[in-house]
Design a protein around this motif. Structure first.
Motif, PDB file in Angstrom:
ATOM      1  N   PRO A  68      49.495  57.561  62.453  1.00 52.70           N
ATOM      2  CA  PRO A  68      50.134  58.067  63.671  1.00 52.70           C
ATOM      3  C   PRO A  68      50.084  59.593  63.743  1.00 52.70           C
ATOM      4  O   PRO A  68      50.236  60.276  62.727  1.00 52.70           O
ATOM      5  N   PHE A  69      49.890  60.127  64.967  1.00 50.85           N
ATOM      6  CA  PHE A  69      49.820  61.578  65.137  1.00 50.85           C
ATOM      7  C   PHE A  69      51.114  62.251  64.704  1.00 50.85           C
ATOM      8  O   PHE A  69      51.105  63.309  64.073  1.00 50.85           O
ATOM      9  N   GLY A  70      52.255  61.661  65.061  1.00 49.61           N
ATOM     10  CA  GLY A  70      53.527  62.118  64.528  1.00 49.61           C
ATOM     11  C   GLY A  70      54.121  63.360  65.160  1.00 49.61           C
ATOM     12  O   GLY A  70      55.126  63.879  64.670  1.00 49.61           O
ATOM     13  N   HIS A  71      53.528  63.861  66.255  1.00 53.54           N
ATOM     14  CA  HIS A  71      54.031  65.054  66.934  1.00 53.54           C
ATOM     15  C   HIS A  71      53.972  64.838  68.438  1.00 53.54           C
ATOM     16  O   HIS A  71      53.390  63.860  68.914  1.00 53.54           O
ATOM     17  N   TYR A  72      54.556  65.771  69.200  1.00 50.06           N
ATOM     18  CA  TYR A  72      54.708  65.620  70.640  1.00 50.06           C
ATOM     19  C   TYR A  72      53.622  66.306  71.461  1.00 50.06           C
ATOM     20  O   TYR A  72      53.391  65.940  72.609  1.00 50.06           O
TER      21      TYR A  72
END
Length: 257
Positions: A68-72
Motif C-alpha cells: 500500500p502507498f500509505g500516504h495521502y
C-alpha cells in the motif's frame, strides 16, 4: 472497464474535482523553503477528512508498487516525477515540486497534478519543463470531446512534447476515472490521431502529460514507489480530470479560487 457516468454522477464529479483542485492550491501555497514533505502529506489528510472525502492513495496497492502507498498525496521533487512517496525532506529554494492527488467524494473520484518551483530561484529548464507539460495538457483538453478518439488526445500531447524536444515515456499516462481511480481507457502521451476508443458524454478522463528533460527511462527508489529519471535530470507533470460532455471536455479539477 470503461465507465460512463450518469448526469447525477457527473455532477458529483464536479464537487470531487473542485475539492481536489482546492487542496492542491492550498498545498502549493504552503510549499515554501523549509516545508517538510511529511507536513504536506499530513495537511492533505486533514483536508480530505474535513471534507468528508476519502483518499484514493492510502490503501492503493497496484502491481507496480510495493505494498500500500500509505500516504495521502504524491510528492515528487526535482528528478522524481511520478508516485513520489512523502518522506522526511525539506524543500529548498529552486526545487521543482510535483504534487499529485486523487480523492473520492460521494462515490466519485477525481485526480490532478501540478508542478511548480519553490522559493525565489527560477531555473530556466525547470520553467520550460512545467510550461511544456501545461501546454500539452491544454492541447489534450482541446482535442477531447464527443466523437473524438483516444488517439486524438495522445497525438495532441505528443506533438507538444516532441516539438519541445523532450523524449516521451509510454509506460505511464492518463486513464479513465469514475467510481474508482484507475480505469480504462489508457491515454498514452503520444499516439496516432483517429485511433482508439471513441469518446462519449459521461466519460471521465484523467489527462496527464509528464516529461523528463533528457531521458524517457525511469528508475524506482528503494521505497518501491517513487519514480525518477535515470539520469537525475529534472521532470514535470501536469494533470486534470475532465468530463466529456455534449459540447466538449469540461475541466473538473481547477481550484475554485
Amino acid at each position: 472497464m470503461i465507465e460512463i457516468l450518469t448526469p447525477v454522477q457527473v455532477d458529483r464529479a464536479r464537487r470531487t474535482g473542485a475539492l481536489v483542485g482546492d487542496i492542491l492550491q492550498t498545498l502549493r501555497e504552503r510549499s515554501e523553503v523549509g516545508t517538510n514533505l511529511l507536513d504536506l502529506d499530513r495537511w492533505t489528510g486533514e483536508m480530505i477528512r474535513e471534507a468528508g472525502a476519502e483518499s484514493c492513495y492510502v490503501d492503493y496497492a497496484p502491481s507496480f508498487g510495493r505494498g500500500p502507498f500509505g500516504h495521502y498525496v504524491c510528492t515528487s521533487v526535482n528528478d522524481a516525477v511520478l508516485h513520489g512517496r512523502p518522506r522526511d525532506q525539506r524543500l529548498a529554494d529552486g526545487d521543482l515540486v510535483t504534487l499529485d492527488l486523487a480523492v473520492r467524494l460521494d462515490g466519485i473520484a477525481a485526480d490532478s497534478a501540478v508542478s511548480f518551483i519553490v522559493g525565489e530561484s527560477r531555473p530556466e529548464e525547470s520553467v520550460r519543463l512545467i510550461e511544456t507539460t501545461e501546454r500539452a495538457l491544454d492541447a489534450a483538453i482541446a482535442a477531447a470531446g464527443p466523437g473524438a478518439r483516444i488517439g486524438d488526445i495522445s497525438s495532441a500531447i505528443g506533438a507538444v512534447l516532441t516539438e519541445a524536444g523532450y523524449p516521451i515515456n509510454m509506460q505511464f499516462g492518463g486513464h479513465g476515472i469514475g467510481t474508482t481511480m484507475h480505469q480504462d481507457p489508457h491515454v498514452s502521451n503520444d499516439g496516432r490521431a483517429g485511433r482508439g476508443y471513441q469518446l462519449r458524454p459521461g466519460l471521465l478522463l484523467a489527462l496527464e502529460p509528464w516529461v523528463m528533460s533528457d531521458t524517457p527511462v525511469l528508475v524506482t527508489d528503494d521505497d518501491g514507489w517513487t519514480l525518477r529519471s535515470v539520469t537525475g535530470c529534472r521532470t514535470a507533470h501536469s494533470e486534470h480530470t475532465v468530463a466529456i460532455t455534449e459540447d466538449g471536455a469540461e475541466v473538473l479539477t481547477r481550484p475554485t479560487s
